[in-house]
Motif scaffolding. Sequence first.
Motif, PDB file in Angstrom:
ATOM      1  N   PHE A  52       0.855  -1.188   0.000  1.00 48.61           N
ATOM      2  CA  PHE A  52       0.000   0.000   0.000  1.00 48.61           C
ATOM      3  C   PHE A  52       0.890   1.237   0.000  1.00 48.61           C
ATOM      4  O   PHE A  52       1.971   1.253   0.590  1.00 48.61           O
ATOM      5  N   ALA A  53       0.427   2.256  -0.691  1.00 44.63           N
ATOM      6  CA  ALA A  53       1.229   3.461  -0.926  1.00 44.63           C
ATOM      7  C   ALA A  53       1.396   4.250   0.366  1.00 44.63           C
ATOM      8  O   ALA A  53       0.425   4.517   1.071  1.00 44.63           O
ATOM      9  N   VAL A  54       2.620   4.644   0.660  1.00 49.09           N
ATOM     10  CA  VAL A  54       2.891   5.384   1.887  1.00 49.09           C
ATOM     11  C   VAL A  54       2.234   6.763   1.849  1.00 49.09           C
ATOM     12  O   VAL A  54       1.888   7.325   2.898  1.00 49.09           O
ATOM     13  N   GLU A  55       2.020   7.309   0.638  1.00 50.52           N
ATOM     14  CA  GLU A  55       1.399   8.633   0.526  1.00 50.52           C
ATOM     15  C   GLU A  55      -0.049   8.623   0.998  1.00 50.52           C
ATOM     16  O   GLU A  55      -0.619   9.686   1.279  1.00 50.52           O
ATOM     17  N   SER A  56      -0.673   7.442   1.102  1.00 48.74           N
ATOM     18  CA  SER A  56      -2.075   7.363   1.517  1.00 48.74           C
ATOM     19  C   SER A  56      -2.234   7.111   3.017  1.00 48.74           C
ATOM     20  O   SER A  56      -3.352   7.015   3.511  1.00 48.74           O
ATOM     21  N   VAL A  57      -1.106   6.999   3.745  1.00 50.34           N
ATOM     22  CA  VAL A  57      -1.148   6.576   5.146  1.00 50.34           C
ATOM     23  C   VAL A  57      -1.022   7.784   6.067  1.00 50.34           C
ATOM     24  O   VAL A  57      -0.051   8.548   5.987  1.00 50.34           O
ATOM     25  N   ASP A  58      -1.993   7.950   6.941  1.00 53.45           N
ATOM     26  CA  ASP A  58      -1.909   8.976   7.985  1.00 53.45           C
ATOM     27  C   ASP A  58      -1.318   8.406   9.266  1.00 53.45           C
ATOM     28  O   ASP A  58      -0.508   9.042   9.930  1.00 53.45           O
ATOM     29  N   SER A  59      -1.725   7.185   9.625  1.00 53.93           N
ATOM     30  CA  SER A  59      -1.247   6.512  10.826  1.00 53.93           C
ATOM     31  C   SER A  59      -1.536   5.025  10.657  1.00 53.93           C
ATOM     32  O   SER A  59      -2.362   4.628   9.830  1.00 53.93           O
ATOM     33  N   ILE A  60      -0.864   4.186  11.473  1.00 52.48           N
ATOM     34  CA  ILE A  60      -1.024   2.733  11.372  1.00 52.48           C
ATOM     35  C   ILE A  60      -1.333   2.181  12.764  1.00 52.48           C
ATOM     36  O   ILE A  60      -0.621   2.482  13.730  1.00 52.48           O
ATOM     37  N   TYR A  61      -2.371   1.363  12.839  1.00 49.51           N
ATOM     38  CA  TYR A  61      -2.802   0.735  14.089  1.00 49.51           C
ATOM     39  C   TYR A  61      -2.523  -0.759  13.987  1.00 49.51           C
ATOM     40  O   TYR A  61      -3.031  -1.431  13.086  1.00 49.51           O
ATOM     41  N   LEU A  62      -1.707  -1.284  14.899  1.00 48.53           N
ATOM     42  CA  LEU A  62      -1.282  -2.680  14.843  1.00 48.53           C
ATOM     43  C   LEU A  62      -2.023  -3.485  15.902  1.00 48.53           C
ATOM     44  O   LEU A  62      -1.760  -3.352  17.096  1.00 48.53           O
ATOM     45  N   PHE A  63      -2.931  -4.343  15.449  1.00 49.13           N
ATOM     46  CA  PHE A  63      -3.692  -5.212  16.347  1.00 49.13           C
ATOM     47  C   PHE A  63      -3.200  -6.647  16.289  1.00 49.13           C
ATOM     48  O   PHE A  63      -3.412  -7.419  17.217  1.00 49.13           O
ATOM     49  N   GLY A  64      -2.590  -7.034  15.188  1.00 50.19           N
ATOM     50  CA  GLY A  64      -2.040  -8.371  15.071  1.00 50.19           C
ATOM     51  C   GLY A  64      -0.626  -8.434  15.620  1.00 50.19           C
ATOM     52  O   GLY A  64      -0.069  -7.456  16.123  1.00 50.19           O
ATOM     53  N   GLU A  65      -0.014  -9.623  15.507  1.00 57.11           N
ATOM     54  CA  GLU A  65       1.383  -9.809  15.918  1.00 57.11           C
ATOM     55  C   GLU A  65       2.249  -9.497  14.707  1.00 57.11           C
ATOM     56  O   GLU A  65       2.397 -10.315  13.798  1.00 57.11           O
ATOM     57  N   ILE A  66       2.818  -8.302  14.674  1.00 54.25           N
ATOM     58  CA  ILE A  66       3.500  -7.792  13.490  1.00 54.25           C
ATOM     59  C   ILE A  66       4.937  -7.414  13.838  1.00 54.25           C
ATOM     60  O   ILE A  66       5.181  -6.706  14.817  1.00 54.25           O
ATOM     61  N   ASP A  67       5.880  -7.898  13.040  1.00 56.08           N
ATOM     62  CA  ASP A  67       7.293  -7.574  13.217  1.00 56.08           C
ATOM     63  C   ASP A  67       7.624  -6.305  12.441  1.00 56.08           C
ATOM     64  O   ASP A  67       7.156  -6.106  11.314  1.00 56.08           O
ATOM     65  N   ILE A  68       8.501  -5.470  13.025  1.00 54.85           N
ATOM     66  CA  ILE A  68       9.022  -4.297  12.343  1.00 54.85           C
ATOM     67  C   ILE A  68      10.520  -4.228  12.616  1.00 54.85           C
ATOM     68  O   ILE A  68      11.022  -4.897  13.524  1.00 54.85           O
ATOM     69  N   ASN A  69      11.235  -3.419  11.838  1.00 55.29           N
ATOM     70  CA  ASN A  69      12.664  -3.233  12.094  1.00 55.29           C
ATOM     71  C   ASN A  69      13.012  -1.747  12.035  1.00 55.29           C
ATOM     72  O   ASN A  69      12.170  -0.896  11.755  1.00 55.29           O
TER      73      ASN A  69
END
Length: 284
Positions: A52-69
């Motif tokens: 999904f395009a980053v230009e369309s994202v205002d904020s991200i809500y993480l409810f699942g078990e999601i890895d980030i770095n």
Amino acid sequence: MKRPFYLFSNGRLRRKHNTLALEKCALDCRIPDDEDTEGLPSQPADGQRLPFAVESVDSIYLFGEIDINTKLVTFLARQGIPLFFFDYYGNYTASLYPRQPVVSGRVRMAQAQHYLSPKKRLVLAKEFVDAALFNILRVMRYYVPRLPEPESLALQESCEQIEAERARIPACPDIPTLMSAEGRARDCYYQTWPLMLGEAVAQKFPFNKRERRPPSNPLNALISFGNSLCYTVVLRQIYRTALDPTVSFLHEPGDRRYSLSLDVAEIFKPLLIDRAIFKLLKNG
């Protein structure tokens, strides 16, 4: 137009060139946080990839078990996109915010001075409560002409009780008295929910009073979950200003919480959360 993204799947959120991608787990199951002693992903991110395009994202809500770095965090920070984390049970736990773009020592000093002045603090606190009760009455009066006569009359009587509490706001001498008036008005408001939801919905979702920590039934849990979403939405907007989200006026500032978002959310919960709950339950 930017909008919030709510991610309920498990997997890995990563940067893909100059956009974002959620790599989902083929088997989407999750271990409760208090049962996980390893701190490792429950499953590998071997499922569908959703870009999904980053230009369309205002904020991200993480409810699942999601890895980030850290590369993803740096990328999101440059784009000004915050992450909001929720635990296995849907409780809001943390925020990962970019460096605040708007900083003003003058504004923060003025905000602290208004908190330290009982008179100035009370003026602001009264405005929060008055606006909250105004919007509660908006929700209730929407249903008064739409209910059969016995329920309509009962709802109108409750509106008059809340209006009476609202009329007491200017005379409240301090914050505890003000919060007592607001508490009585909200108790009256929640007692009318079975009327506004209708008999069929009220039988499926019985609701006698507002209960928290923990919620005692599905409807109380739904209210708590919705309110936590409202707090994060308000916090997102506060970070667009030079205000300090930890210095509040109605709620007492404390450790490890953004109490100003609690103040502002009081205004919007009836319109954003309660009406959404009514719509969800009435539409099945």
